[in-house]
Write a protein that holds these residues in place. Structure first.
Motif, mmCIF file in Angstrom:
data_model
loop_
_atom_site.group_PDB
_atom_site.id
_atom_site.type_symbol
_atom_site.label_atom_id
_atom_site.label_comp_id
_atom_site.label_asym_id
_atom_site.label_seq_id
_atom_site.Cartn_x
_atom_site.Cartn_y
_atom_site.Cartn_z
ATOM 1 N N ILE A 241 0.838 -1.198 0.000
ATOM 2 C CA ILE A 241 0.000 0.000 0.000
ATOM 3 C C ILE A 241 0.870 1.243 0.000
ATOM 4 N N ARG A 242 1.902 1.235 0.830
ATOM 5 C CA ARG A 242 2.827 2.376 0.878
ATOM 6 C C ARG A 242 3.496 2.592 -0.475
ATOM 7 N N LEU A 245 0.987 4.096 -2.877
ATOM 8 C CA LEU A 245 0.734 5.511 -2.585
ATOM 9 C C LEU A 245 1.877 6.395 -3.069
ATOM 10 N N ILE A 261 -5.784 4.301 -8.348
ATOM 11 C CA ILE A 261 -5.982 5.081 -7.115
ATOM 12 C C ILE A 261 -7.148 4.508 -6.313
ATOM 13 N N THR A 264 -6.121 1.313 -4.638
ATOM 14 C CA THR A 264 -5.199 1.595 -3.537
ATOM 15 C C THR A 264 -5.943 2.127 -2.318
ATOM 16 N N GLU A 265 -6.878 3.037 -2.534
ATOM 17 C CA GLU A 265 -7.662 3.588 -1.433
ATOM 18 C C GLU A 265 -8.504 2.507 -0.766
ATOM 19 N N LYS A 268 -6.219 0.533 1.373
ATOM 20 C CA LYS A 268 -5.848 1.338 2.536
ATOM 21 C C LYS A 268 -6.954 1.295 3.589
#
Length: 280
Positions: A241-242, A245, A261, A264-265, A268
């Motif tokens: 995840i890092r 981002l 995006i 990824t969100e 997260k």
């Protein structure tokens, strides 16, 4: 055939937990180490009032951090030298570029260093006891304090003077660990840098500060000492995840990137829900 000596670091008798509540106070090495925890989503507060080099200033930060309730505190000791404002007789944490004539430089003894650090530990313990009576289950009263001596040498003292300062801090740290069994432990960052990594390729251009590679090596040793399976899984869950981002797209407005995006969100939010973290 061995080409270097390695520091034998016993596994700690406690483990740093995922998203642990932590406080880092001390020299710029505390910044370097604490930043690793912040980047990896631990609930870490790092030098909230700036870098603090000596034990008295570390105590001052703990006193001012009334709203910070760590389960694990890391104190990184840089020097036993302090500056005293002549007008008040008080140790200052920052001279704020005021004229040197206003201050007196003094070296704290082993006993004084240990006493300041003991007060800091006692204060954190007292806050933990208050939390025990609250309904907030986020705080654990089982305080753990990790003491380490910064590997950064101070050329302005002369190298012999720097060694004497570090020796004073090491003796104070040893006294503190023995006086607080089950609470305090010592992590040998100074010894790792000056024994395992005793080669100038592990230093920055000033030949005093550890290189990024050296800091990364010490971070790995710290993990081996204080992390268990739960914390390692936490890091493993967060790593992709890092990285996502931090991804720099060629075309940020493309449909493909917008989907990236969104995925990824979503990952997260899953991570934050799994570990009880607040989104932000």
């Amino acid at each position: 055939m061995l080409f270097r000596t390695e520091i034998d670091i016993p596994k700690a008798d406690f483990e740093i937990q995922p998203a642990e509540q932590m406080l880092f106070v001390g020299s710029c090495f505390a910044d370097n180490l604490g930043r690793r925890f912040v980047e990896n989503r631990f609930r870490a507060t790092v030098n909230p009032f700036g870098v603090m080099y000596n034990p008295a200033s570390i105590l001052h930060t703990v006193e001012k951090c009334a709203g910070v309730h760590p389960r694990v505190a890391v104190f990184t000791l840089g020097t036993n030298h302090v500056y005293i404002l002549k007008e008040t007789g008080e140790i200052v944490d920052n001279c704020q570029k005021r004229p040197q004539r206003l201050f007196e430089e003094r070296e704290l003894s082993v006993e004084e260093c240990a006493a300041y650090l003991q007060k800091a530990i006692d204060l954190l313990k007292q806050r933990g006891l208050k939390d025990e009576t609250s309904e907030d289950e986020a705080f654990d009263t089982g305080l753990k304090v990790i003491i380490t001596v910064s590997p950064i040498r101070y050329a302005k003292y002369g190298y012999h003077g720097s060694q004497l300062s570090k020796a004073t801090l090491q003796l104070a740290a040893d006294r503190l660990v023995k006086a607080n069994p089950g609470v305090s432990s010592y992590f040998p960052a100074y010894e790792i840098m000056n024994d395992e990594l005793r080669d100038y390729r592990f230093y920055k251009e000033d030949m005093l500060h550890p290189s990024d590679q050296a800091v990364e090596y010490i971070w790995e040793k710290f993990r081996e000492t204080y992390f268990g399976k739960a914390a390692e899984l936490f890091l493993e869950d967060w790593r992709p995840i890092r990285e996502a981002l931090g991804h720099k797209p060629f075309n940020p407005d493309s449909e493909e990137h917008q989907k990236f995006i969104a995925r990824t969100e979503e990952r997260k939010r899953w991570f934050e829900k799994k570990y009880g973290l607040v989104a932000g």
